[in-house]
Structures are given as structure tokens and as C-alpha cells.
Design a protein around this motif. Structure first.
Motif: not given
Length: 953
Positions: A372-382, A390-392, A411-421, A442-446
Motif C-alpha cells: 500500500e501507499e502510506k499516504d493513500a487518500k482511500n477516496i474512490f472519487e475524482h 476535466s478529461k476524467f 459524466t463521471v462527475a454526475d455519477l459521483e454525485s449520486m450519493k443516494d444510488l 465503488k459506483g452506481v448500480p447499472l
């Protein structure tokens, strides 16, 4: 165990360790964070350099002229440490021109001699009159002063010097740089990146053998490919790249090995076992490059299930063992080689470490280290740099088709904002090579995403769902029911009885649980996805490319290879009928062609160990659109014009191979009128990849950097010829899945391992077989002969010859002709003999050297009159005697009599033992009527067939 027996065992183990240490010289202390180790028989004392040790050496600057494998000519300024100063002025032995082996962190190795390193030059203007001697260095800083492409290079050249600063820090330090041996020398292509070990001369002497090691056993049941080819993998975001190390490589690396006694619990009782293995810190220091921010290491078993996690600073406390109680480990207690009293099951690697007698637990098999990386943020989102580019975040997943009735973009940003899903969960996966792994996605069920796009929740469940990837990868369509019904997908654990060879009856295994949704994932294992390995944020030890959106599936059953069916670069989802918005022109166009044309690839299989693959049929090209089907041997493929280039996909690697379009259009040929061929590349009968873009096949792939890369069938990677599997001879540095692999730039999901058939147009898979190979010197008279296969294979290997397009298979073969054939098979050097051993041959005869060589080896004999009779036909008995002698074995008279008793005729006494050996080896077969027929003259076809059986024994 009684106290007396315990003391005896302890004394025995102590004595064993002392004896072992007498035979293992220079087992290094595990110094912290070593950058470089210099060792070998060519120096008096080893040199070990940690990050703080570099201050002991003087920094120097040098300017090198260089050429690389792509034809570019550069002037490079380097600042670093003189190579010979690091070794030490009086530390290098002067009694020989030692070979120096350089080992890089990714496992790549190359060699130079001391004289080659000392006698190298820099050509300041790329002219002979500006030549000056230059010594090698370990470069910390580098900068390019001048760069001339091959089509714009006219010596003498001019350039301007500039100062080196901290911005020129070379990411590949410690980096070996050296001069040119000639003005055309492509020295830059051989500069070593991330050098971790330098071996001057031979490795230090170690114990001749060990009872713990598989490789020191005599064949079965321990020294077999199924075990010695097993791999131990070091991976994760805390290392640069990954490394799969075979058990054979580990057991050959005695420098890091040790033997010790360990307490562990077995069958409910604590026992003390002796283990031999290799130190974990040594593995990490010598086989991968740990990042400066490397943190915890997690050990995983062969099913990739977690064993334990410890700080990397404690790695030296753990050993990967390959043997126990003076026998090698095996996988299961049901295998041959398992000895109950030795407890040698649950291998072939085990993780061992010191435990207290009271608290000891049973040791586990181990196959992976995840760093592992000791300073990893452990954040799945961009949500943080560099992933927030922006390309991501603006990357769009498009949903359309008549089942939706409109076009919806997320967009990927849209998917990452769907907290309820959103859903986060661990998935078990396996791929087409039966490797299992466990990742948290981590993601949104299709299904939820389709509903959010406006799809009718009551849509017909049989409506098709198609996935379109940005790299045009071909996916089998699914249905709405496949997407909606999460109960179809389960989480499985790999069975301990599953050997990973595809034979395990997984239909009897139930999932641990079900309900794994089909997921539009944007991150895994605490990291966001990027698109390409060239992107900022790509971690080579993690492999987080193939995004920024992937479609992930759980397992429908135990044997489901769901890991091979992930939708990487997910771009479109078509509900019902509809046409892809991408078309087939993606990644095409004009750009800089970077491939280097190689007349005869320097990385081919024409070298020791690898040459065994040369004369095997490896590729069948067939289908309705080719002129006629053709089957090629590997030798024939490698005799075509080769291409060497750098490809991104599975990391960044240099591949050498042959253009797919060249094979199809030139080596085979298309039927008249076929301008847009349909192409499928197969790996066995059950897997194929469709190449939808004819333009890419013909002109190459335009990558994200504006460079054009040919689609190739590669036979080598990073200087190593490809071999079929990690357990095969020649496996060294992730060079498996050959001898041929389809490589497509920036499209890892379209790469085809073990590529063996191309179907152009309509048609089915056809396996490459030797009987279909057409030699350039095909014999007209063997087409319908019973020995066609044997003759053609022997001819392709250069062992038999014909004349005038004929082989004359049914003609008798003379003693001289057979001697010449045997000489070629044995690879006997063309030594010049001065005197004849026989009265009827002389030095001017075409067969003279062959006969003399075989005679000196005792393989052929003359007659009592002192003659050889070179032009007389050779008999079956005489051939059998020669081949039996070549086997190098012996047997008793009784055994020979027993073997030959099945024949109704007699074999001469002088030949009985050798003939029986050849019969026992199934090289010589009898004739109809229960006859051996020893006095009958042999035909050319029979001779070729017998020698081929000898070669294939």
C-alpha cells in the motif's frame, strides 16, 4: 513431544543451520531501504548503497551521444556518480574481463563486459573526428541537449550546452548510462532504469543443493513444471509495476534464503517445524521498486484472500517458505510427494514468521504481497489532483437505443454525485487464465442508472443491452433481466482444491452470498480510475487504467470468468436496437509513426532455451477472404520484417513482432476484390477478438499522444522472447502468454494472449498443425506420403534436405547421408579433421567431417576390413544402434532380451543393447508379421521419422 526429543531436535536444527551457513557465503544483512547492491565474484567486497550513502560519492557531469531503438539521435547531459568509483578503485578484480549483469526493478536484465563499459565513446557531433572515450555513470539527473529524428539527421550536428538543475532529476534513478561502442550503437535503448542490483562475474557461491528446494530434486514429484512454474506476485500502489516471480527463480536466488525453526499449530496441536525460504524484505528490495511512500504490506493466499497486514518496515521478519522439515512443499495432502510426517502440504509457498509457543497459529499458503501507499487518500472519487482533471470528470457515458427512446449522457462527475444510488462492495473475479482476485469497487448500480436515465421499469426483460467501449472491444450482448436481477451474481471464494488449471468442478460450489449488482464503477481499492497508463494518476502497481468508467459484474457461477468480461473504457450503453455513436474510425488518422523496422528481430527466439519454440506451428490464417489458408511456424513468423515499438495498455512496455496487416495482406494474401476484410483473432477455439477498424489494422492506431502504432503479433517483450506460461523454460520477466500475442496500442482489453489463429472473412477456428506448414522448399513428392508431417518438420528445422524439389522418401538412405543427418541433429561443430579413420573415405569427401565427428563420439563404427562403406545403404539395425547410442542410457542383457523377445527375427548380438534401448524409447517400431527387420535397408522417410521421434523424446 518429550523434553529430551525437543532438545535433540533443537540441537539438530541448530547444527543444520550452522552447516547451511557454512555453504552460503555473503548472506546480506537486511539493510533498510537499499537503493543498490553491487555483488559477484568479480569484486572483493559487496557494495550496498542506501539513500543516504550517495553522499559518500562525488557528483560528476558527462555528455553522451546516443541512439535509441526508434532511430532518434540524441545528445544527453547526465550528472551522477562514476560507475567505477562506486565499485571502488581496488575492489574490482583484474584477473578477467568480467561480465557485468544489471538488474532493474522491473526484472529486466542486461549484460556488458568490463571492457565494453571502459571502451565506450561519445561522438559530440556524431562524427568520427569528434570521438572521445567516456566512462559509465549512475545518473541522478539527465537532460536532452539535442534530439534529431531519423528523417532529419545530417551530421555533423550542433547543439548548445545548458546547466543541470533539480528540475532535471531523473525519475529512473539509479539509472545506468554509458557511451557508444560505435557511432551507430543504439546505446540509449540499453540504458538501465531503476537499477537495483549489479552482479560482477558470477553470483556468490551457495550450497550445492538443499533438500528443501524443489529444483534440487530429481524430477517427479517435486521438480515438475506445475510446481516450479508457480509464481509469487508482488503488486500494489506502493510499488512501481508488479512482478510475478516463479518458484524456480526464488529457489535459485540463494542470497536471500535462510532456514529456521518455527512454532505453529497443526491439527489442534502446537509443533515446531523447520522451514527454508526467502526473506520478504529481500524479495521487495531485489525484485520490485518500492515507492518512497510505501506503507503497509498485505499478504494474500493463492485465492487472493487476506492473511495479515504489517508495516513494510517489518518485512524482514517474514519468510516465504518453499520447503519444510527437509522436503519441498506441495499443494495438497492428496498429492504424490505429500509426506504426512513432514506436514508438507498447503504450499507451494507458505508465509512463516516467529510465533510464541502458546499463541502459535497455523501458517497459511501465500502467493501475493500487496504493498500500500502510506499516504493513500482511500477516496474512490475524482475529487482531488491529478484525478480531478476535466478529461476524467467530464468523461461521458452515453445511454441510448429504441428501448430508451432518447439519448441520455452522464459524466463521471454526475455519477459521483449520486450519493443516494452509490454502492461499494468487494467482488470476487477470475479471468480466462483462471487467476482469481478480490477488489472493492465503488459506483452506481447499472439498473438504477438506467432508471435515472428514464427507462421504463416495466420494459420487456428480454430487451437486449449492448456495451460499447471507447477502444472498440467486442462484448457479448446482455438482456434487461441480466442487468436487473442482482440475485444472478454471487461472491465466491476460490476452493483450496482448485489448482487453477480449469479442471476443477466448480458447478458444485455455492456462492458465499448473492446480490452483487452490475456496477458502473468509477474507482476501486480506494483509487479513482484513469484512462491510459500514460495519464497522471496511473499507478503501475495498482493497474487503475481502463476507465474512467468500467462496468463490473459479479460471478454467475464458480467458473464464470467475469474478470475477463469487464467493460473497460465504457462509453455507450444501447438499450434495444440502435447504432453506435462512435462508429469504427476511433483512434485513426495521421500522426508520427514510431515503430522501428527490424530486418531480423534481435529479440527473437533464436537463442538458447527459447529456440525450442522455433519450429512449432504457432499461427493458422484462414477464412473466406484469403487466397488460401496458411500455417506458419514461429521461425517463419520471425523471419518476416519485424517492428519494435513502445505500447501502453498493460503498463508501458516495448514489444517486438510482425505487423498483423503484413501477415494478412503480404504473407498470406487477400482474394481479389477484398478491400475491407473482416478479421477475428483467436486464442484457441473458445475465444476470439473482432477487429472492427480496418483502417487501424492497415495504417495503425493513433494514440492519445498523437503517435501511430502498428497492430502487431508480438513475439517478444522488453527484450525477452515470449513463452507460453510462467512455468515454461525461458520465463524470466512477465514474458508469458506467447509465443504470439496480439498487441493494440492503448487497448489492453483487446490484447489476445496465446494468439494462434486469424480468420479473415467467414469461417471457424482452425488449430495450427505441422502437417499444414508449407516450407519454402516444399517437396513435391511427399504430399500424400505417410511420413509427410515428419519430413516437413525435419526440413523446417534444417535437419533433412532434398534436391530439385524432391525428397525421394522411399529411396534407401546411404550410411554417409545418415551420418550427415545425425550430425545436423546433434548440432556438431564443423571441426576440420585431418586424418581419416577409415580406408575408404578421404578428407575431400563431402561427408568426411560428419563421419569423423560421429566416429570420435563412438556413435558409428566401420567394418572389420577398416572401411566405412559410405555409399552402402544403411540398415534398420545400424540406425537403431546409432540412435540407441545417442540416448546415453544402458540396460542389462536380461532386459534387452525381454524387450526384443516380441520379434520373430533376431537382432545381431553386437547391436542388441542399443537396439533394445531405441525400441524401449518407442523410437524404432517393428514391421508387419512380428518382424524387426534389422537387415532391411532403411528409407529416407524412415530415417527422418526415427530421428524426429528421438528429438521429441
Amino acid at each position: 513431544m518429550s523434553c529430551k526429543r525437543s532438545r535433540l531436535l533443537a540441537l539438530f536444527l541448530t547444527a543444520s543451520i550452522m552447516v547451511f551457513q557454512l555453504f552460503v557465503f555473503d548472506v546480506p544483512a537486511m539493510a533498510a531501504d537499499l537503493d543498490l547492491i553491487i555483488t559477484g565474484s568479480g569484486i572483493y567486497e559487496d557494495v550496498r548503497i542506501s539513500p543516504t550513502d550517495w553522499e559518500k560519492y562525488s557528483l560528476v557531469e558527462k555528455i553522451y551521444s546516443t541512439n535509441n531503438s526508434l532511430g532518434f539521435h540524441k545528445i544527453v547531459k547526465a550528472k551522477g556518480y562514476d560507475f567505477f568509483e562506486i565499485i571502488g578503485e581496488n575492489n574490482l578484480k583484474a584477473d578477467s574481463d568480467y561480465e557485468v549483469k544489471f538488474t532493474c526493478s522491473d526484472g529486466f536484465e542486461f549484460t556488458k563486459t568490463i571492457s565494453e563499459l571502459k571502451n565506450a565513446y561519445s561522438y559530440d557531433e556524431f562524427t568520427e573526428n569528434t570521438k572521445s572515450k567516456i566512462s559509465p555513470m549512475i545518473a541522478r539527473y539527465t537532460t536532452v541537449l539535442a534530439d534529431f529524428p531519423k528523417d532529419n539527421f545530417v551530421p555533423p550536428v550542433t547543439w548548445i550546452d545548458k546547466a543541470i538543475s533539480e528540475v532535471n532529476l531523473d525519475k529512473d534513478f539509479p539509472k545506468l548510462v554509458f557511451g557508444q561502442t560505435s557511432i551507430d550503437d543504439m546505446n540509449m535503448s540499453k540504458w538501465g532504469k531503476d537499477i537495483v542490483r549489479i552482479t560482477v562475474g558470477d553470483e556468490r557461491q551457495v550450497a550445492a543443493s538443499s533438500p528443501y528446494r524443489h529444483i534440487d530434486q530429481d524430477g517427479e514429484p517435486y521438480n515438475v513444471d506445475a510446481i516450479t512454474g508457480a509464481t509469487f506476485t508482488i503488486e500494489g500502489p506502493g510499488v512501481e509495476g508488479y512482478r510475478a516471480i516463479s518458484l524456480r527463480q526464488i529457489e535459485e536466488d540463494a542470497a536471500g534464503q535462510s532456514t529456521g525453526a518455527y512454532y505453529e499449530k497443526m491439527s489442534g496441536k502446537v509443533v515446531e517445524n523447520s522451514y527454508e525460504g526467502i526473506n520478504v524484505k529481500y524479495l521487495i528490495d531485489n525484485y520490485v521498486k518500492a515507492r518512497t511512500n510505501a506503507g503497509n504490506i498485505t499478504f494474500k493466499d493463492k485465492s487472493r484472500k487476506k492473511i495479515l497486514t504489517v508495516p513494510i518496515s517489518e518485512a524482514a521478519n517474514y519468510t516465504v517458505a518453499y520447503g519444510i522439515n527437509q522436503v519441498p512443499l506441495v499443494y495438497l495432502d492428496t498429492e504424490e510427494g505429500y509426506i504426512k510426517e513432514k506436514n508438507n502440504d498447503n504450499g507451494c509457498f507458505k508465509l512463516v514468521y516467529k510465533q510464541g509457543k502458546i499463541t502459535a497459529e497455523e501458517f497459511s499458503n501465500v502467493a501475493y504481497i500487496y504493498v500500500e501507499e502510506k499516504d493513500a487518500k482511500n477516496i474512490f472519487e475524482h475529487s482531488y489532483a491529478p484525478y480531478s482533471e476535466s478529461k476524467f470528470t467530464d468523461y461521458e457515458l452515453i445511454i441510448h437505443g429504441d428501448g430508451l427512446g432518447k439519448e441520455e449522457k452522464f459524466t463521471v462527475a454526475d455519477l459521483e454525485s449520486m450519493k443516494d444510488l452509490q454502492f461499494t462492495g468487494e467482488y470476487s473475479l477470475s479471468n480466462s487464465e483462471y487467476f482469481w482476485y478480490y477488489n472493492t469497487y465503488k459506483g452506481v448500480p447499472l439498473w438504477d442508472l438506467l432508471l435515472k436515465a428514464g427507462m421504463d421499469p416495466h420494459i420487456d426483460e428480454n430487451t437486449s443491452v449492448r456495451f460499447i467501449a471507447a477502444d472498440n472491444y467486442n462484448f457479448a450482448p446482455m438482456t434487461i433481466k441480466d442487468i436487473k436481477d442482482n440475485s444472478r451474481y454471487g461472491y465466491y471464494e476460490k476452493s483450496a482444491l482448485d489448482n487453477g488449471d480449469g479442471t476443477f468442478p466448480g458447478e458444485y460450489v455455492n456462492p458465499i452470498y448473492t446480490g452483487m449488482p452490475v456496477l458502473a464503477a468509477y474507482g476501486f481499492n480506494g483509487y479513482p480510475y484513469v484512462t491510459r497508463p500514460s495519464d497522471q494518476g496511473y499507478n503501475s502497481g495498482l493497474g487503475n487504467d481502463g476507465g474512467p468508467v468500467r462496468i463490473i459484474f459479479g460471478k454467475t457461477n464458480y467458473n464464470d470468468t467475469n474478470g475477463s468480461n469487464q467493460v473497460q473504457f465504457a462509453k455507450e450503453i444501447i438499450i434495444g436496437e440502435g447504432t453506435s455513436l462512435l462508429g469504427t474510425s476511433l483512434n485513426t488518422g495521421d500522426g508520427q509513426s514510431t515503430g522501428l523496422k527490424v530486418t531480423e528481430g534481435a529479440w527473437n527466439h533464436k537463442r538458447e532455451i527459447y529456440d525450442q519454440y522455433l519450429d512449432t506451428p504457432v499461427l493458422r490464417v484462414t477464412g473466406s477472404q484469403v487466397k488460401e489458408p496458411v500455417t506458419f511456424t514461429l521461425r517463419q513468423i520471425e523471419e518476416m520484417e519485424a517492428v519494435r515499438d513502445t505500447y501502453t495498455g498493460d503498463g508501458v512496455h516495448d514489444f517486438e513482432g510482425v505487423s498483423l496487416w503484413h501477415i494478412i495482406s503480404e504473407a498470406v494474401g487477400l482474394k481479389e476484390g477484398v478491400d475491407v476484410p473482416s478479421i477475428r483473432v483467436f486464442s484457441g477455439q473458445n475465444y476470439n477478438q473482432i477487429l472492427r477498424s480496418t483502417e487501424q489494422v492497415q495504417k495503425g492506431v493513433l494514440n492519445s499522444q498523437g503517435m501511430v502504432k502498428d497492430i502487431i503479433l508480438a513475439y517478444a517483450v522488453d527484450g525477452y522472447p515470449l513463452v507460453p506460461n510462467e512455468g515454461d523454460s525461458g520465463y524470466a520477466n512477465n514474458n508469458a502468454y506467447g509465443p504470439l500475442r496480439l498487441i493494440i496500442e492503448e487497448s489492453k482489453s483487446m490484447w489476445v494472449k496465446w494468439a494462434d489463429c486469424i480468420v479473415v472473412g467467414t469461417g471457424d477456428y482452425e488449430a495450427p498443425e505441422m502437417k499444414d506448414v508449407k516450407s519454402d522448399a516444399a517437396f513435391e513428392d511427399v504430399e500424400n506420403h505417410w511420413a509427410k508431417y515428419e519430413i516437413m518438420k525435419m526440413e523446417s528445422m534444417g535437419y533433412v534436405k532434398g534436391s530439385g524439389g524432391l525428397f525421394r522418401p522411399d529411396d534407401t538412405i546411404t550410411r554417409a547421408e545418415f551420418a550427415s543427418m545425425v550430425s545436423r541433429v546433434k548440432g556438431i561443430d564443423n571441426k576440420e579433421y585431418l586424418l581419416s579413420s577409415f580406408g575408404d573415405i578421404k578428407s575431400g569427401d563431402w561427408f568426411f567431417n560428419d563421419v569423423e565427428a560421429l566416429s570420435s563420439m563412438g556413435l558409428i563404427k566401420g567394418y572389420q576390413d577398416g572401411n566405412f562403406r559410405p555409399y552402402s545403404p544403411i540398415t534398420r539395425q545400424e540406425i537403431s544402434f546409432i540412435i540407441g547410442s545417442m540416448l546415453g542410457e544402458d540396460m542389462t542383457d536380461e532386459e534387452a532380451d525381454s524387450i526384443l523377445s516380441s520379434y520373430n527375427d533376431r537382432v545381431s548380438d553386437w547391436a542388441r543393447i542399443k537396439v533394445a534401448l531405441a525400441v524401449k524409447a518407442n523410437i524404432i517400431k517393428g514391421l508387419p508379421g512380428g518382424l524387426f527387420g534389422g537387415s532391411q535397408n532403411a528409407t529416407r522417410a524412415q530415417a527422418a521419422s526415427m530421428l524426429l521421434r528421438y528429438l521429441e523424446k
